[in-house]
Design an enzyme around this catalytic site. Structure first.
Site, PDB file in Angstrom:
ATOM      1  N   HIS A  12     -18.483 -22.860  61.956  1.00 55.43           N
ATOM      2  CA  HIS A  12     -17.192 -22.854  62.436  1.00 55.43           C
ATOM      3  C   HIS A  12     -16.742 -21.386  63.299  1.00 55.43           C
ATOM      4  O   HIS A  12     -15.766 -21.018  63.176  1.00 55.43           O
ATOM      5  CB  HIS A  12     -16.037 -23.294  61.455  1.00 55.43           C
ATOM      6  CG  HIS A  12     -16.156 -22.409  60.441  1.00 55.43           C
ATOM      7  ND1 HIS A  12     -15.503 -22.850  58.852  1.00 55.43           N
ATOM      8  CD2 HIS A  12     -16.375 -21.200  60.018  1.00 55.43           C
ATOM      9  CE1 HIS A  12     -15.638 -22.312  57.948  1.00 55.43           C
ATOM     10  NE2 HIS A  12     -15.879 -21.027  58.683  1.00 55.43           N
ATOM     11  N   HIS A  59      -9.721 -17.911  55.925  1.00 53.78           N
ATOM     12  CA  HIS A  59     -10.277 -16.828  55.836  1.00 53.78           C
ATOM     13  C   HIS A  59      -9.154 -15.905  55.929  1.00 53.78           C
ATOM     14  O   HIS A  59      -8.856 -15.021  57.007  1.00 53.78           O
ATOM     15  CB  HIS A  59     -11.143 -16.502  57.427  1.00 53.78           C
ATOM     16  CG  HIS A  59     -12.143 -17.573  57.493  1.00 53.78           C
ATOM     17  ND1 HIS A  59     -12.205 -18.966  57.931  1.00 53.78           N
ATOM     18  CD2 HIS A  59     -13.694 -17.352  57.297  1.00 53.78           C
ATOM     19  CE1 HIS A  59     -13.023 -19.401  58.004  1.00 53.78           C
ATOM     20  NE2 HIS A  59     -14.138 -18.661  57.626  1.00 53.78           N
ATOM     21  N   HIS A 193     -25.110 -15.781  58.006  1.00 55.25           N
ATOM     22  CA  HIS A 193     -24.564 -14.735  58.528  1.00 55.25           C
ATOM     23  C   HIS A 193     -24.101 -13.868  57.554  1.00 55.25           C
ATOM     24  O   HIS A 193     -23.729 -14.194  56.508  1.00 55.25           O
ATOM     25  CB  HIS A 193     -23.455 -15.424  59.731  1.00 55.25           C
ATOM     26  CG  HIS A 193     -22.186 -15.831  58.916  1.00 55.25           C
ATOM     27  ND1 HIS A 193     -22.235 -16.879  58.230  1.00 55.25           N
ATOM     28  CD2 HIS A 193     -20.865 -15.648  59.175  1.00 55.25           C
ATOM     29  CE1 HIS A 193     -21.032 -17.390  57.744  1.00 55.25           C
ATOM     30  NE2 HIS A 193     -20.121 -16.478  58.499  1.00 55.25           N
ATOM     31  N   GLU A 240     -20.872 -19.745  52.544  1.00 53.95           N
ATOM     32  CA  GLU A 240     -19.923 -20.903  53.139  1.00 53.95           C
ATOM     33  C   GLU A 240     -20.488 -22.124  53.203  1.00 53.95           C
ATOM     34  O   GLU A 240     -20.168 -23.418  53.172  1.00 53.95           O
ATOM     35  CB  GLU A 240     -19.675 -20.657  54.524  1.00 53.95           C
ATOM     36  CG  GLU A 240     -18.672 -19.580  54.795  1.00 53.95           C
ATOM     37  CD  GLU A 240     -18.017 -19.316  56.202  1.00 53.95           C
ATOM     38  OE1 GLU A 240     -16.684 -18.634  56.440  1.00 53.95           O
ATOM     39  OE2 GLU A 240     -18.730 -19.653  57.049  1.00 53.95           O
TER      40      GLU A 240
HETATM   41 FE   LIG Z   1     -16.225 -19.096  58.014  1.00 50.94          FE
END
Ligand SMILES: [Fe+3]
Ligand SMILES: [Fe+3]
Lengths: 279, 135, 279, 135
Positions: A12, A59, A193, A240
């Protein structure tokens, strides 16, 4: 009765949303990513889900450090796109399915999942970018969305096993809802990431590929992976992916992998995407 | 001395190079720093911050070190002092910087170099999995 | 290591707080209630707990319908008494034990309890009235307090079994905290009372007595009691007693019942109180 | 038609006389009524409400039935329309009434009678456990 027919997982990455919103989808950098979702956009046009249970993480948009729910289920009639610092994304209001959401919340709490019920919550890129990737830029989202926000920012996040089992509890809840609904469940975030510190920019294609394989073929094994493996192998924000296990747990043990896409990079991230259909 | 810090769960992460886990210890340390960042989600606050950063920072019970790290835009330092990247990103947004720019400053390279590394497949996990591996 | 040495359960009737705050403790109506806590006030002076984990429920004070956590643990340094409509109670600020609270939160989440971490929360009569009953009217509360707010207002509340098991997870967490702390756990709310509708004023002394007996002698059996039995037998707000099982779960299986007190009425409620010591 | 309502768990409570369980159905029904009540925790709001109750109630997307029930201080009706007693109690506090007064109005007796019942040991569960038992 309502039925979960398919699961979708997708990154996302906020920059993907920005690229779409700013009309950059045909630029060399972005085109391969949007092309990678062409199959999925056709697929979902045929699937026509009535409701999507959309697992994502906030977030630091709706939740600051004042209050951090482990699992927050959105039971409201609608949810506005959050202003994450540049104004809200120009995407439609997210319409909830309040009745099904409450039903899931009740069922899960009685199954001893300690849900937080939320009736007032803005939704950030974690929820809206997947919608944009799968549906493009419609006037209205074509179905109802139940946001399920999972804490993966403040340690510790829920374990993979807990996520997998919450998926199972959601499946049971949906199947006991007395209405003829085609329900999908999406898991979002990832893939590898890291956004912080000297190790920022870490990408691990081998890990990501193995994760996608495990999701299809050995979710129970995957659910046993400890948090540290996510962080060590897939970067600090790779954690995540633990949310994808909620999606997988909500599907049958037996599924068909319908589609898979993987691309590096989108901004700081590996983009991963998979479609799983219940047999 | 933090007990949470002493647990095997939290300690294990400390073997990972170049990475700070936002655990209880960091969250307690960075609470006011992060809550300051949350205020930057409103445009009026961003304008007030830009007009006099030091004065704006004084409104929050942060440490002087934390204030200085914000003024210096030293993201690695802010993270060491309890900042979490999703909160800190709101400072970057206030400055009008891309996330890749922030990432490049944390990794000590130019934005162009950072972008090029990402396009080339990103930072390899090899040599970046554990501190012992790096030695 | 930290150790849970004793559990206390007590009603948290707001009118008791008001009676104390308004200097009515010697009135005929209130005196028997405050007399019933004289033993306990002496007992706790000797016990000198360093920290109390105080299980209670918020009564639409800190939490509206915007957000309803099942289990919210207060990890802040302090908590202010809530303004429940007549200004905050004139009681000291509640000082937290942030480090232990976070430790419990982490331990419980890794044990697959889906805690909500709260760093900003006012505490209502559910938390402050028990403190007043046990400590009177000091300038400062004599120890640190970790608020644990349980949803029993919005159905469904957590099951008795879930509460009992959360208690066990809390015990494990406390015992792994590396500091020499004398920790108590309190369960509050109840006993039988109903505040709504034509059945308001329901009191069930037999049920309450059996509940106190079960708490001491057969907590596992008690933990199996379904919600409907609480409501049917002890009134709609009698459901608060489910929280006492968290206290009981945090104690050893083997305990001594040190003290018991029961009185009807305080305003709309049966006042129940028990002190259990770990063997 | 609510599915939650149809579950065995929720249905079972409906056998209990004189009692409304604040479940999903009630919470959805009463959301704006209850959120209106929450605003009465601030003194300025209480003053505004007292000055013109009807106008104040218009600010919230409640049903006309709900507004009328508030104006009538019909607590049983408010509960039937989705109000929860802890939220509704804030109306009582705004009116300066004791909780026992509210309870007495819900039970159809005077405050004195209600207090006397409580002092005498409260309402017996016998005959109040289930609707079938009452018949
Ligand atoms: Fe995220
Ligand atoms: Fe209570």
């Amino acid at each position: 009765m309502a039925k979960i027919t398919a699961g979708v997982a997708t990154s996302h990455v906020p920059a993907i949303g920005a690229a779409l919103d700013l009309g950059k989808t045909q630029e060399d950098y972005w085109k391969p990513i949007f092309d990678g979702y062409e199959f999925s956009k056709e697929w979902i046009k045929n699937e026509k889900p009535d409701v999507i249970i959309l697992v994502y993480n906030d977030h630091a948009s709706a939740f600051s450090l004042d209050l951090i729910p482990t699992f927050a289920i959105g039971c409201a009639e609608e949810f506005q796109p959050a202003d994450e610092g540049w104004g809200p994304r120009p995407v439609p209001t997210v319409k909830g399915h309040s009745e099904l959401a409450w039903h899931i919340a009740q069922s899960a709490i009685l199954d001893e999942f300690d849900m937080t019920i939320v009736n007032n919550m803005d939704v950030d890129h974690g929820l809206t970018v997947p919608l944009s990737l799968m549906f493009g830029q419609p006037e209205e989202w074509p179905c109802k969305i139940i946001p399920l926000a999972v804490n993966v920012v403040q340690y510790p996040p829920p374990t993979g096993n807990r996520c997998y089992n919450l998926g199972k509890a959601i499946r049971k809840a949906v199947e006991s809802f007395d209405a003829d609904l085609n329900v999908q469940i999406w898991g979002t975030g990832g893939m590898s990431h890291q956004l912080q510190g000297p190790r920022a920019g870490l990408i691990n294609k081998e890990f990501d590929t193995a994760f996608l394989d495990g999701l299809t073929k050995d979710p129970q094994g995957l659910a046993k992976m400890p948090h540290i493996d996510y962080v060590r192998e897939a970067g600090s924000e790779g954690i995540e992916m633990v949310m994808w296990l909620i999606m997988r747990g909500a599907l049958n043990d037996d599924i068909d992998e319908r589609y898979r896409f993987y691309h590096v990079p989108a901004s700081n991230c590996a983009v991963g995407h998979i479609i799983l259909e219940n047999k | 001395m933090s007990n949470a810090k002493n647990s095997a769960y939290n300690d294990a992460f400390k073997d990972i190079p170049g990475t700070v886990i936002f655990d209880a210890t960091q969250s307690r340390l960075g609470f006011h720093l992060n809550q300051f960042c949350m205020t930057l989600m409103k445009d009026a606050a961003r304008q007030e911050f830009r007009a006099d950063e030091a004065a704006y920072l004084k409104k929050f019970p942060m440490t002087e070190e934390q204030r200085q790290a914000v003024l210096d835009r030293d993201y690695n330092r802010m993270i060491a002092l309890g900042g979490n990247i999703y909160f800190l990103a709101k400072i970057g947004a206030t400055d009008g910087l891309s996330f890749q720019k922030l990432a490049s400053t944390m990794t000590g390279v130019s934005e162009e170099e950072y972008r090029a590394m990402m396009v080339a497949g990103g930072r390899s996990p090899d040599g970046n999995r554990s501190k012992s591996e790096q030695q």
